[in-house]
Structures are given as structure tokens and as C-alpha cells.
Write an enzyme that holds these catalytic residues in place. Structure first.
Site, PDB file in Angstrom:
ATOM      1  CG  ASP A  87     -12.697  13.655 -32.297  1.00  0.00           C
ATOM      2  OD1 ASP A  87     -12.282  14.543 -33.065  1.00  0.00           O
ATOM      3  OD2 ASP A  87     -13.906  13.415 -32.115  1.00  0.00           O
ATOM      4  CD  GLU A  93     -10.728  18.095 -31.673  1.00  0.00           C
ATOM      5  OE1 GLU A  93     -10.828  18.903 -32.610  1.00  0.00           O
ATOM      6  OE2 GLU A  93     -11.486  17.112 -31.539  1.00  0.00           O
TER       7      GLU A  93
END
Length: 920
Positions: free
Chosen positions: A546, A575
Site C-alpha cells: 500500500d 502503489e
């Protein structure tokens, strides 16, 4: 008689108080007075939330002699015991103090109001202004390096007085005096930089001394990243619990703690302590103690003193915990193995783009009654077999196998903070992006959250069940921040160390209040040790990071190297962006632009995502798959897996002006995930006038692009049967009615499911969609143009390309792929040849749906077309056909041209002229 009278008097007194406490009306409004010493109130506001309810922003709307005032109406708080508040700047640019603060609802005044007074920089708030001391004081004192301290005062001080009267004092009473003081150009200042005559001693506590000013502890976080600090306190040994049946050793890193005590409990919840055992501080700031006997099943915490305050918290290195993770647990992992665990292995894939990932949330997957799953919302529910809807439609684990995905990416299943595991009532939901215990399974997914062994065993059973089905498990991990900031166990044990700080406040690149300082040696160790634990103890096959752009490049390189040693086929991606600005420079963070530093770590391709469906944050903005022009190059960027290709115009790509992948496996191709609108909901917003049939075609076209592109395809749970969240774009804590998978939709839209299943089968059976290098893609993919000389002349809002057969690349047939993004049917003209149609507007398969001889062909609006042929075409020479694409076979370009001419002369044009226009 006297005893009776005394009791009666007490009873009367108690009863006289009860009406004020028990039957008092709920306050009607909250009044907050706020005083800033600097008198600068611009952009400061309040974040208010009744306990266990959502928060709301409020402005200061008035002022008085004390400072600014906010009057907040209170409604529907009869069942609320306290109200939380944060004084913040802007939209979380900064917080006045880092701790969340809570106002007891029963502290009402005579007007039935809650009224408090808050002072800049003070954790304490007051119910009476007369209790507050607004005399001059130091607001903060922070080391910049071993000889430099930054001081902020509430009132201006003459610089000369700071030079003569200021000093730092250590715990032995030794004074460090200024060698120089800087405060700006004037004679008075509130912000000072003090250069000390001598360096501080690492490991000692320091406070300020200046006239009548109250002493302030020195924040040493400014030197945490220095070489001297890391060489002094960087610890490479084992932290947490080292268990054997005869003895358990506990180790915790806390260099600044004044003492440390191990507290043992029999249960994960309850007031009864078993024993308190003093720990001793060894080298590099580690506190340690060994306890004889078998402690399997015992719970523990660490009690300690920091800056004169007594604290107690759970272990950052905990691998097991009690309910809500508030107490860590000693566990013998040998007792938590399911049957056959020693032989458990995940699927093996040589490269990431051989994987097809399906993102899922454990509760979403099974909580709807239509799932037919007994252990709804639990680890065990994920791997129940033989489940189906009332209509007989396959659900759950068997659905995953039927669809054909190779891996599931599971939303956070470490122990997170937002769900009270003691009250797992209907509708209690969260995605889980608020970490509490990085290395402990989440308890709300276990059948017994009170028993620390239960969550371990059942997570292993789930992983083994998926592995037995041939499906790998990718874990969604959130090491970029923690749920709590100042009150987190990390910050309590080592204030300011685990987080990046900005002028004494928590930096916030995560957008959630803090960001971890992964570049620091002990933060990097915590992250790496946790990841190794998940791989070695739970057989995890990969990780999705994340907000990976919050992490520094060096840490991610270490992770890449060390995890590959354990499992060479592990899948790593994340990400490639942040949720806010960071104190760490862009060039040092693993943003997608820096992925060349980590060639086996991938990133989500948001260029492609928004090129296909439209901007994720501008809901009404559509893109290629919904009939919007101008997005072709962004889609092509994804088709080639974000690597360099000479036919991609990078100036026209929506976010990236250059390729950011060095190999296609680094490009995670997708159009929908847990964040933002589901793909189905997005098209309902971008194309409200379109029919359901048209939006279904947009939907199918979107994932046809994803599943035929170079890179690793990623699908959102339920996208294969038009999942909806009723337009909720941020359902992180929405109820089951929004987030649950309604398996009846699979029955309703089974043709859409079959289409996705066929695309997956196609991808698995055609290596041309899974090229492994940039050079193979550059030479092997040929885009068509609108020129008449193109093998296929494209119309407006069309994208088309071919991958010629090539034995060296294991491509046995030439593939032609065309996408029509227009809101109307468009005609193309294919050279005469023997084609197998593999994908059309309604179906997809690895086998021929039908045969086609070439000629005119009509593609419906919003549709994909994939064909295969034994022939090889030369782009730029209309209808020229080659028999082989390998120069090594001795087929020259000249011979190809001659063969093409002969073939055409033999009647191809005649065949094409007689061929009726075909619609697919």
C-alpha cells in the site's frame, strides 16, 4: 441504631446525586475555545467525532479574549460517552498535538453545554479558563544534530538573553551552554537555533533550562537518521519472543526507556496480572529477559517509564495476540499447523506476468446469504468447497477455480485497529488499512478472536486450501503508516523514531496522519522481519505494498533481495504513489518513476487504468472504453506494459511522459480495485444515457484490454459479473449491504462471467500476451494505423496491433487484436487469410469461436476483436503476407514481398470482393 441512621444518610446522599448523573440531559452544543501563543489562526480548524461515529470538520467562527471560538451543535448523542476532537491545520496539513483527545459528555455546565479551553501545543484541555497558565514558555525543543537544538518560545525573547541564560541539562545535572544563538535579523525572536559548545551524549535525557521557564524535554528525533545514532543503536539480532518449551526470551528495542518490565497475563483481556518481571537493558537499546517454563498460550505486555511517565503497551514484534491485539501472546507455532502444512506449497510462476490476480476482501467474499458459505466472513469461508446459490450458481472457492485466476490478493488480514473484535455484529466492516499489529492475523476473521491460536490456525487453513486449489496468496500490506500516531506502541516505546517528522509534527505522505521512516535502520528491520515472518510462517506467495511510494528505494531493494532468497518466485508490487507530500525527497522514494531501481517489483498502471475508464477522482470523466476520444496513447502505454515502444506517443500519455517499467512484469494492469467506483458504477456515471447493454459492452471491453495486454493483469472481485457498490466510491467502512458480493449477480450476468473466463483461458494459452522483455515487446508488437497501407486501417477511436508468430518467442500463430472505443459500429478490412476468431463482442475463448477468410468485418460499438492466423503480415505493405517471421529461417523481406504479390495475384482480391461484410 447508629449504623442504620448512617446508612440511611448515605443512601439519601447517593440518591440525591443520581438524578444529576444518570438522568442528565445530553448536552445540546459543544463550545471550544482555542488559544495560540503566536496569534496565527489562519487555516486552523477542528475535527470532531462522537465516540464510534464518523468525524466532521468545523471552523472557528468567533473570537474572545482567550482566542478563537467554535460553537458546535450536538444531536443524537444520547448513547455517546465521550466526544473526540483534533485541532488541525487545513485538510490534515498539521495537528496542534498528535494525540487524539476526548471530552466526557457528562461534564456539562449549568447551561447544559460542553465547554472546554485548549492551548496551543498542550495535550491537556481545561473546563475553566482560570486553570490555565498563559505565561511565557518553551513550546518545543528539538535536536537538529548532536550539537544543535531548535527552540520555539510562546513569546519573543531577546537573543542576548538566550545566549547568556539558556542551557541543556542532562540527567546527571551536567549543563551544555550555547556557543552561538541565531534568531533571525532582529534583537527579539520566538524561533531559535542554538549551537552548543559540546555535543550531547547519545542515550542521555536532556531538558531545557532558562530563567523561570518550565523545563521542556528535548526531542532527539532530529538525530535519529544520523550515522552516529544508527551505529550506536542499530540492532541486528532477534526481537520479540524467542520460544522454546523450556524457556522463552523477550526482547524489545527502546533505547530511551528509563526502565522496562515484562507483564504476564493468563488471558488476552481482563485485569488480572500473573507476574511482573523486570527486564535488563543490554547493548544497543534492547531490553531483555528470559522466563523459565513453557509459556505457550500466555499473554504479555511491556510496562516502562518514558520521560517520567508510566506506560504500558503491546509488542511491535508480536506474532500472536489476544482480542483486539492489546496484549501480545507467546505461541508455539508447531501447535498451530493444519494437517499437511509441512508439505504446503504455493503455485510456481517464472515471471509475474504469468499470474492473473483477483483482489478480494475476506468478509465481502462470503457474507451475503447467496454465497451458501457456512463460515461467512471468516478465513475458513474462503476455502469452503461445493458452495452455490439457490439457483445452483457456483460461488466461493469453486468460483475462483472456475474463473481460472492464478492468485488472490487479499485486502489487509494482519491485525488492524478499526474493528472491535468483541462486538462483531452485523454490519461491522472495514477494509483494514489501519495497522495495529503488523505480524499478527486479524481476529475478526477468526471463529474465536479471543483465542490467539485460532486466528493463526485458521489463516493457515485458508492459505493451504487456496494452495491446494492451485491458487497463490498475495498479502496486502500497509507498512507505510500505523493506525495511531503519538499513541502507537511504536511511538510510545521510541518517541518520534519510527515516523518521519516535519518541524516536530508527524509527516503525512500516507494521508492518514503519519508515515513510517522506512529509511531508518530499525524501521527497515521491523518491516523486513515482518515480511519474512509472513513468507516463512504462513507461506505467503507475494505482497502488494500500500502506498509503496512512501517507502525509500533502498528499503525496497533490501526487501526484493531478501524475499527472493526465500522464494525466488515471490510476486512483489505496489502503489507507485503517495497519499500526500513527504519529507523524503522524490528521488529517494519508490515512486513508479523510480522502478528501474527494483526490476522485479511492479506498480499499478494508473496511466492505463484512467485511459480505459476515465479519471478515478473525476467521476463523470470517461475515457476510451466508454466512447471518449483522445485516450488511445494511454491505452497503448498499458498494452506494451509501460516499457518503451517506438509507436507509443509518450507526450499524449495522461500521466507519464516516459516509460517507467524496465520489463513488462512491472506493469500491473487494471481498471478497477477496492478503491473508487467499481467499474460498473463508473460507467453508470460517465454514460448515464447509455443502455445496460451498451454499458455491459464497455465493461467487457475494459477487461479485454487488460487481459490481452503485456504485464500482470489484476481483476477486482466481482468485476466478472458487474459488481456494484451502489455508487459508493470509498466504502472502507460502509456496511455489508454496500460491500458484500451478491452472488446472484453471477446468475444474472453469467455471459459476462463466461467472457472473463474465456479471456483468462486465452491469456494462459497464448504466450504472445505474456512477453517477458522490453526488446521482445518493441520488436514483437506492431500497432496498426489509419493509413491505407496498414495491414488493418483503423477508424477513429480504434486501437489495433498484431503480434507476428515467432518461434524464438514461443509464438506459434500471428495474433491480431483490435479495440473499438466508439459509440457506434465500425468496419475494418482484414487481408485475405485463414483466421480463427478468439474474441468478439460477446464471447472469448482460447479455441476458435468461428473461422473467417478475411475481408470486411463490422465491429460493434465498445467491443474487442482477437484473431489468430498462420500467416505473417508486414505493416506498411497492404495485404503482403509472409510464411515465417524468423530471419534465421532465411526468409528475406524481398521474398515476403514477392509471396505477397503472388498471393494477391492468385485471387485474394477476388475473394475479398466476394466476401460479404461480417459482424462480430
Amino acid at each position: 441504631m447508629k449504623k442504620i441512621i448512617s446508612f440511611s444518610l448515605v443512601l439519601v446522599m447517593v440518591l440525591s446525586v443520581i438524578p444529576q448523573v444518570v438522568f442528565a440531559e445530553a448536552p445540546t452544543e459543544l463550545i471550544i475555545h482555542y488559544h495560540r501563543f503566536d496569534s496565527v489562526y489562519e487555516n486552523w480548524n477542528l475535527w470532531i467525532w462522537p465516540e464510534s461515529k464518523a468525524g466532521t470538520s468545523y471552523e472557528f467562527t468567533d473570537e474572545d479574549e482567550f482566542g478563537k471560538v467554535a460553537v458546535i451543535p450536538l444531536e443524537n448523542i444520547e448513547s455517546v460517552d465521550q466526544i473526540g476532537f483534533i485541532v488541525r491545520k487545513g485538510d490534515w496539513e498539521a495537528k496542534d498535538v498528535d494525540q487524539d483527545r476526548f471530552i466526557p459528555v457528562n461534564r456539562v455546565n449549568a447551561k447544559n453545554q460542553l465547554e472546554i479551553f485548549v492551548v496551543q501545543g498542550s495535550e491537556t484541555f481545561y473546563f475553566d479558563a482560570s486553570e490555565i497558565d498563559l505565561s511565557p514558555k518553551f513550546l518545543s525543543a528539538q535536536l537538529i544534530d548532536e550539537k544543535t537544538v531548535k527552540i520555539t518560545s510562546s513569546k519573543p525573547i531577546p537573543i542576548s538573553e538566550m545566549r547568556s541564560g539558556f542551557s541543556l541539562v542532562d540527567s546527571d545535572g551536567t549543563h551544555l551552554k550555547p556557543a552561538a544563538v541565531s534568531g533571525g535579523s532582529g534583537d527579539m525572536a520566538q524561533n531559535f537555533v542554538v549551537l552548543l559548545e559540546d555535543a550531547i551524549t547519545i542515550g542521555k535525557d536532556y531538558v531545557t533550562e532558562f530563567g523561570t521557564y518550565a523545563e521542556v524535554p528535548i526531542d532527539i528525533s532530529g538525530i535519529y537518521g544520523t550515522e552516529i545514532f544508527e551505529s550506536t543503536f542499530g540492532y541486528t539480532g532477534v526481537l520479540g519472543v524467542s520460544y522454546t518449551k523450556n524457556k522463552t526470551t523477550f526482547r524489545v528495542w527502546s533505547p530511551l526507556a528509563e526502565d522496562m518490565t515484562l507483564v504476564l497475563y493468563a488471558e488476552g483481556l481482563g485485569p488480572v496480572e500473573l507476574e511482573r518481571i523486570p527486564m535488563r537493558q543490554s547493548d544497543q537499546g534492547v531490553w531483555e529477559v528470559s522466563v523459565e517454563g513453557d509459556l505457550h498460550g500466555f499473554y504479555y505486555t511491556y510496562a516502562f517509564k518514558m520521560n517520567g511517565q508510566d506506560r504500558e503497551t503491546y509488542d511491535p514484534y508480536a506474532v500472536a495476540a489476544g482480542v483486539n491485539g492489546d496484549r501480545s501472546m507467546v505461541v508455539d507455532f508447531e501447535q498451530t499447523h493444519p494437517e499437511g502444512w509441512q508439505n504446503d506449497r504455493g503455485p510456481v510462476y517464472e515471471k509475474s506476468n504469468d499470474a492473473i490476480v483477483y483482489e478480494m476482501h475476506i468478509r465481502d467474499f462470503s457474507i451475503h446469504p447467496s454465497s451458501g458459505i457456512e463460515h461467512a466472513g471468516k478465513y475458513l469461508g474462503v476455502v469452503e468447497s461445493g458452495t452455490q446459490t439457490d439457483a445452483g450458481t457456483v460461488t466461493g472457492l469453486d468460483h475462483l477455480k472456475e474463473l481460472g485466476v492464478t492468485h488472490v490478493q487479499i485486502l489487509p488480514m494482519y491485525d488492524f485497529n478499526s474493528i472491535d473484535e468483541r462486538q462483531l455484529t452485523e454490519g461491522v466492516f472495514n477494509w483494514g488499512y489501519d495497522p495495529k499489529n503488523y505480524s499478527v492475523p486479524e481476529g475478526s476473521y477468526a471463529t474465536d478472536p479471543y483465542n490467539g491460536e485460532s486466528r493463526i490456525l485458521e489463516m493457515k487453513q485458508m492459505i493451504k486450501g487456496l494452495h491446494d486449489a492451485g491458487i497463490g496468496v498475495i498479502m496486502d500490506v500497509v507498512y507505510n503508516h500505523t493506525a495511531l500516531s503519538a499513541d502507537s506502541n511504536l511511538n510510545l516505546l521510541m518517541p518520534g523514531y519510527y515516523y518521519r517528522m516535519d518541524d516536530g509534527k508527524f509527516s503525512n505522505a500516507s494521508g492518514t496522519g503519519n508515515e513510517t521512516a522506512s529509511e531508518r535502520i530499525m524501521v527497515r528491520k521491523l518491516i523486513l522481519d515482518s515480511l519474512k515472518h509472513w513468507v516463512e510462517t504462513y507461506h505467503i506467495d507475494g505482497f502488494r505494498f500500500d502506498l509503496m511510494g512512501v517507502h525509500d528505494i533502498e528499503t525496497m531493494q533490501v526487501i526484493e533481495k531478501e524475499l527472493k532468497k526465500i522464494n525466488p518466485n515471490i510476486i512483489l508490487y505496489g502503489e507507485g504513489w503517495t497519499g500526500g507530500t513527504s519529507t523524503l525527497p522524490d528521488g529517494e522514494r519508490l515512486l513508479k518513476a523510480n522502478l528501474s531501481a527494483t526490476p522485479t517489483i511492479g506498480a499499478f498502471n494508473d496511466d492505463m487504468r484512467d485511459g480505459i475508464k476515465g479519471h478515478v477522482f473525476n467521476a463523470e470523466e470517461g475515457a476510451f472504453a466508454s466512447g471518449y476520444a483522445g485516450f488511445e496513447e494511454s491505452v497503448k502505454f498499458g498494452i506494451v506494459g509501460a516499457v518503451f515502444h517506438p509507436q507509443v506517443n509518450y507526450d499524449a500519455v495522461n500521466y507519464s511522459n516516459d516509460p517507467w517499467a524496465v520489463n513488462p512484469s512491472q506493469s500491473v494492469n487494471y481498471v478497477s480495485a477496492h478503491d473508487n467506483l467499481t467499474l460498473w458504477d463508473k460507467f453508470q456515471v460517465t454514460n448515464p444515457a447509455a443502455s445496460e447493454e451498451e454499458r455491459i459492452r464497455m465493461h467487457m471491453l475494459s477487461n479485454a484490454i487488460v487481459l490481452t495486454s503485456q504485464g500482470m493483469p489484476f481483476l477486482h472481485l466481482g468485476v466478472d459479473f458487474l459488481r456494484t457498490k451502489e455508487g459508493d466510491h470509498n466504502s472502507y467502512m460502509s456496511p455489508d449491504s454496500i460491500n458484500q458480493i451478491d452472488w446472484n449477480r453471477k446468475t444474472m450476468y453469467h455471459d459476462v462471467f463466461d467472457y472473463h473466463k474465456g479471456l483468462i483461458d486465452l491469456r494462459k494459452n497464448y504466450p504472445a500476451f505474456r512477453l517477458s522483455t522490453q526488446s521482445a515487446i518493441e520488436s514483437g508488437i506492431v500497432f496498426f494505423s489509419s493509413e491505407e497501407t496498414s495491414v488493418v486501417s483503423l477508424k477513429d477511436q480504434m486501437i489495433g496491433y498484431m503480434i507476428p508468430k515467432n518461434e524464438a518467442l514461443d509464438i506459434s500463430e500471428t495474433l491480431i487484436v483490435i479495440f473499438n472505443g466508439r459509440d457506434k459500429a465500425q468496419e475494418i478490412n482484414l487481408p485475405g487469410s485463414e483466421y480463427k476468431i478468439l474474441v468478439n463482442g460477446q464471447e472469448a475463448s482460447a479455441q476458435a469461436l468461428e473461422k473467417f477468410k478475411g475481408g470486411r468485418l463490422e465491429m460493434p460499438s465498445y467491443s474487442a476483436l482477437v484473431l489468430s492466423t498462420e500467416d505473417v503480415f508486414i505493416e506498411g505493405q497492404t495485404n503482403r503476407i509472409a510464411t515465417d517471421s524468423n530471419d534465421s529461417k532465411g526468409v528475406s523481406i524481398a521474398l515476403i514481398a514477392v509471396l505477397g504479390f503472388v498471393f494477391a495475384s492468385a485471387g485474394v482480391l477476388l475473394v475479398m470482393g466476394r466476401q460479404k461484410k461480417k459482424t462480430v
